[in-house]
Design a protein around this motif. Structure first.
Motif, PDB file in Angstrom:
ATOM      1  N   VAL A  19     -36.940  -0.781  16.840  1.00 49.71           N
ATOM      2  CA  VAL A  19     -37.762  -1.836  17.336  1.00 49.71           C
ATOM      3  C   VAL A  19     -38.891  -1.273  17.806  1.00 49.71           C
ATOM      4  CG1 VAL A  19     -37.745  -3.821  19.163  1.00 49.71           C
ATOM      5  CG2 VAL A  19     -35.474  -3.274  17.959  1.00 49.71           C
ATOM      6  N   LEU A  20     -38.793  -0.231  18.765  1.00 50.19           N
ATOM      7  CA  LEU A  20     -39.802   0.298  19.412  1.00 50.19           C
ATOM      8  C   LEU A  20     -41.028   0.915  18.791  1.00 50.19           C
ATOM      9  CD1 LEU A  20     -38.032   0.899  22.706  1.00 50.19           C
ATOM     10  CD2 LEU A  20     -39.353  -1.161  22.484  1.00 50.19           C
ATOM     11  N   GLN A  22     -40.915   0.887  15.063  1.00 43.78           N
ATOM     12  CA  GLN A  22     -41.265   0.375  13.564  1.00 43.78           C
ATOM     13  C   GLN A  22     -41.336  -1.164  13.704  1.00 43.78           C
ATOM     14  OE1 GLN A  22     -39.150   2.337  10.372  1.00 43.78           O
ATOM     15  NE2 GLN A  22     -37.537   3.121  11.850  1.00 43.78           N
ATOM     16  N   PHE A  23     -41.293  -1.785  14.806  1.00 40.88           N
ATOM     17  CA  PHE A  23     -41.342  -3.135  14.741  1.00 40.88           C
ATOM     18  C   PHE A  23     -40.220  -3.957  14.085  1.00 40.88           C
ATOM     19  CE2 PHE A  23     -45.694  -1.796  15.539  1.00 40.88           C
ATOM     20  CZ  PHE A  23     -45.648  -2.104  17.047  1.00 40.88           C
ATOM     21  N   LEU A  24     -39.141  -3.469  13.708  1.00 39.33           N
ATOM     22  CA  LEU A  24     -38.130  -4.403  13.037  1.00 39.33           C
ATOM     23  C   LEU A  24     -37.174  -4.901  13.946  1.00 39.33           C
ATOM     24  CD1 LEU A  24     -37.589  -2.074   9.742  1.00 39.33           C
ATOM     25  CD2 LEU A  24     -38.907  -4.075  10.171  1.00 39.33           C
ATOM     26  N   GLY A  25     -36.968  -6.224  13.764  1.00 40.42           N
ATOM     27  CA  GLY A  25     -35.868  -6.871  14.662  1.00 40.42           C
ATOM     28  C   GLY A  25     -36.514  -7.061  16.052  1.00 40.42           C
ATOM     29  N   VAL A  26     -38.032  -7.583  16.048  1.00 38.56           N
ATOM     30  CA  VAL A  26     -38.397  -7.804  17.193  1.00 38.56           C
ATOM     31  C   VAL A  26     -37.993  -9.390  17.772  1.00 38.56           C
ATOM     32  CG1 VAL A  26     -40.607  -8.328  18.304  1.00 38.56           C
ATOM     33  CG2 VAL A  26     -40.459  -6.177  16.894  1.00 38.56           C
ATOM     34  N   CYS A  27     -37.816 -10.437  16.856  1.00 42.94           N
ATOM     35  CA  CYS A  27     -37.349 -11.519  17.284  1.00 42.94           C
ATOM     36  C   CYS A  27     -36.204 -11.660  18.020  1.00 42.94           C
ATOM     37  CB  CYS A  27     -37.329 -12.526  16.158  1.00 42.94           C
ATOM     38  SG  CYS A  27     -38.959 -12.742  15.154  1.00 42.94           S
ATOM     39  N   PHE A  29     -34.843  -8.896  19.516  1.00 40.00           N
ATOM     40  CA  PHE A  29     -35.232  -8.189  20.785  1.00 40.00           C
ATOM     41  C   PHE A  29     -35.784  -9.043  21.866  1.00 40.00           C
ATOM     42  CE2 PHE A  29     -38.433  -5.303  22.533  1.00 40.00           C
ATOM     43  CZ  PHE A  29     -37.432  -4.411  23.154  1.00 40.00           C
ATOM     44  N   THR A 113     -31.351 -13.653   9.753  1.00 40.34           N
ATOM     45  CA  THR A 113     -32.854 -13.730   9.559  1.00 40.34           C
ATOM     46  C   THR A 113     -33.377 -12.603  10.446  1.00 40.34           C
ATOM     47  OG1 THR A 113     -32.721 -15.201  11.180  1.00 40.34           O
ATOM     48  CG2 THR A 113     -33.227 -16.028   9.051  1.00 40.34           C
ATOM     49  N   ASN A 114     -32.519 -11.507  10.791  1.00 37.77           N
ATOM     50  CA  ASN A 114     -32.753 -10.480  11.530  1.00 37.77           C
ATOM     51  C   ASN A 114     -33.630  -9.407  10.658  1.00 37.77           C
ATOM     52  OD1 ASN A 114     -33.130  -7.987  12.774  1.00 37.77           O
ATOM     53  ND2 ASN A 114     -31.274  -7.958  14.044  1.00 37.77           N
ATOM     54  N   CYS A 115     -34.889  -9.216  10.530  1.00 41.00           N
ATOM     55  CA  CYS A 115     -35.614  -8.329   9.625  1.00 41.00           C
ATOM     56  C   CYS A 115     -35.252  -7.018   9.653  1.00 41.00           C
ATOM     57  CB  CYS A 115     -36.930  -8.396   9.738  1.00 41.00           C
ATOM     58  SG  CYS A 115     -37.762  -8.246  11.223  1.00 41.00           S
ATOM     59  N   GLY A 119     -34.464  -4.837   6.591  1.00 40.86           N
ATOM     60  CA  GLY A 119     -35.485  -3.794   6.477  1.00 40.86           C
ATOM     61  C   GLY A 119     -34.787  -2.522   6.279  1.00 40.86           C
TER      62      GLY A 119
ATOM     63  N   CYS B  26     -42.402  -9.820  14.178  1.00 42.82           N
ATOM     64  CA  CYS B  26     -42.248  -8.211  13.403  1.00 42.82           C
ATOM     65  C   CYS B  26     -43.564  -8.096  12.518  1.00 42.82           C
ATOM     66  CB  CYS B  26     -41.009  -8.247  12.584  1.00 42.82           C
ATOM     67  SG  CYS B  26     -39.467  -8.445  13.276  1.00 42.82           S
ATOM     68  N   VAL B 100     -42.872  -1.931   3.694  1.00 47.76           N
ATOM     69  CA  VAL B 100     -41.670  -2.620   3.700  1.00 47.76           C
ATOM     70  C   VAL B 100     -42.001  -4.197   4.280  1.00 47.76           C
ATOM     71  CG1 VAL B 100     -41.089  -2.074   6.331  1.00 47.76           C
ATOM     72  CG2 VAL B 100     -39.297  -2.554   4.579  1.00 47.76           C
ATOM     73  N   PHE B 101     -42.841  -4.406   4.847  1.00 49.47           N
ATOM     74  CA  PHE B 101     -43.124  -5.732   5.592  1.00 49.47           C
ATOM     75  C   PHE B 101     -43.572  -6.700   4.518  1.00 49.47           C
ATOM     76  CE2 PHE B 101     -43.880  -3.261   9.285  1.00 49.47           C
ATOM     77  CZ  PHE B 101     -43.037  -4.093  10.378  1.00 49.47           C
ATOM     78  N   LEU B 104     -40.064  -8.149   3.697  1.00 48.19           N
ATOM     79  CA  LEU B 104     -39.443  -8.743   4.693  1.00 48.19           C
ATOM     80  C   LEU B 104     -40.267 -10.053   5.079  1.00 48.19           C
ATOM     81  CD1 LEU B 104     -39.078  -5.804   7.450  1.00 48.19           C
ATOM     82  CD2 LEU B 104     -37.714  -6.920   5.904  1.00 48.19           C
ATOM     83  N   VAL B 107     -37.548 -12.545   5.422  1.00 47.44           N
ATOM     84  CA  VAL B 107     -36.836 -12.963   6.812  1.00 47.44           C
ATOM     85  C   VAL B 107     -37.853 -13.505   7.804  1.00 47.44           C
ATOM     86  CG1 VAL B 107     -34.736 -11.800   6.237  1.00 47.44           C
ATOM     87  CG2 VAL B 107     -36.819 -10.512   7.083  1.00 47.44           C
ATOM     88  N   PHE B 179     -47.478  -4.033  21.263  1.00 45.06           N
ATOM     89  CA  PHE B 179     -47.073  -4.669  22.257  1.00 45.06           C
ATOM     90  C   PHE B 179     -47.969  -5.349  23.179  1.00 45.06           C
ATOM     91  CE2 PHE B 179     -42.876  -2.468  20.864  1.00 45.06           C
ATOM     92  CZ  PHE B 179     -42.430  -3.763  20.509  1.00 45.06           C
TER      93      PHE B 179
END
Lengths: 192, 195
Positions: A19-20, A22-27, A29, A113-115, A119, B26, B100-101, B104, B107, B179
């Protein structure tokens, strides 16, 4: 691939936190990090599903998609796989362990829908890991996700008691808090 | 019933997917290391959003209610694969930068969200406008976040050097900067739109 298991596990939990950094699963989070208890539940559900998905996705890619020469179908196959695994876990859990289902149940539909889940499945293939490393990588990434989520919810529980200007409340405050957490995690850079 | 013009504008400002609905966080954070990357990601999402909205509103009457979410996901994933292959062929450097985005996008909650909330209930023309509005709203938001981060972190905009690079803290192109910038832009947006 000669990366050691330790490097993968430590690297995916701390150095390249999903998350912190690679920004995956931010939603999820930002969405489910207001209470420590719910974030632990979400973390457990994600860990379970992510590991299971990698156990299935790796053989499917290597022994079905590659021999058929249809690697470009990866995205479609993986997302369907994740959706079915989530659905299956939900059904099995409901039958086998109602207690666990009550704890994790509400988080399961959110995981499709958790990327981070899709990912990680895509990344483990593109990084060229073998089966064992892929599973270790997914499990460690999920632990990293849980760690970030729990840290964040601890901070947010405290923040509830503070007076915050109206325009800053909610998501914006969460984002700025996440930024500080990410700054702290940058301290791990270079360890592995 | 909203008129068509309102459907289009809805996504651009009033219900901006990134700043107001807070969907698709994301890619909003992960791909906005420069204005160009943010813009590229926005356009890719716009294309998938418009195509999937149109197709879903075309075939909605044949999709049984129970399996509609998996059906939507298959439609979306197919378009994402098409866009992915096109980008790999024609804009390889952007394809590499977004990494990878791109897969993605499948989703990205905006796309499934609009399919479920709008395209499955409205006709083709209005779904097209909705996809266009939401896509443009997402694109300008991503471009703005990317531009701010590029100026603050690299002293450049759209790759054009402003000659101030050595004074700028690189952290803004890295994860924490993403962020912070998005958080502060959201505060600004809240503040301005409340009037």
């Amino acid at each position: 691939m000669e990366t050691s298991f330790f490097a993968i596990v430590f690297g995916s939990i701390f150095v390249n936190n999903v998350v912190l950094t690679q920004f995956l699963g931010v939603c999820p989070f930002l969405g489910v990090s207001s209470k420590i208890k719910t974030s632990l539940g979400m973390g457990a559900a994600v860990t379970f599903v992510m590991t299971l998905v990698s156990v299935i996705a790796w053989p499917v890619y290597m022994y079905v998609l590659v021999p058929l020469g249809i690697e470009y179908m990866q995205t479609i196959v993986f997302i369907l796989l994740i959706a079915s695994v989530v659905q299956m876990v939900e059904i099995v859990l409901k039958k086998v362990s109602p207690a666990l289902y009550r704890a994790l149940g509400i988080f399961l539909p959110l995981i499709t829908t958790n990327c981070a889940v899709l990912g990680v499945a895509i990344l483990m293939i593109s990084k060229g890991f073998d089966f064992g490393h892929s599973v270790a990588y997914s499990a460690a990434t999920a632990v990293g996700f849980t760690l970030a989520l729990v840290l964040m919810s601890g901070i947010r529980e405290r923040l509830e008691l503070e007076g915050i200007p109206k325009a800053v409340q909610g998501v914006s405050m969460a984002l700025i808090t996440a930024g500080m957490l990410a700054l702290a995690f940058m301290g791990f850079v270079g360890l592995v | 019933m909203m008129n068509n013009w309102k459907v289009l504008w809805n996504g651009i400002i009033k219900q901006n997917p990134a700043f107001v609905l807070v969907l698709g966080m994301c890619p909003t954070l992960g791909t906005t290391t420069s204005a160009e990357n943010g813009f590229g990601m926005g356009v890719a999402t716009l294309a998938v959003l418009v195509l999937s909205n149109v197709v879903i509103s075309l075939i909605k009457q044949w999709i049984p209610d129970k399996v509609r979410i998996p059906a939507f996901i298959v439609v979306i994933a197919s378009f994402v694969t098409v866009i992915e292959l096109l980008m790999q062929a024609y804009v390889p450097s952007l394809y590499k930068a977004l990494g990878v985005f791109i897969p993605l996008i499948v989703v990205n909650c905006i796309i499934l969200g609009r399919a479920e909330a709008f395209a499955s209930k409205n006709n083709v023309w209005r779904s097209l406008l909705d996809g266009l509005g939401m896509g443009v709203g997402f694109t300008w938001a991503l471009t703005l976040v990317g531009a701010v981060r590029e100026v603050l972190g690299n002293g450049a905009i759209f790759g054009y050097e402003l000659g101030i690079k050595s004074y700028m803290p690189l952290v803004f192109v890295m994860a924490p900067g993403g962020f912070f910038v998005l958080g502060y832009l959201m505060i600004l947006f809240n503040r301005l739109s409340r009037k």
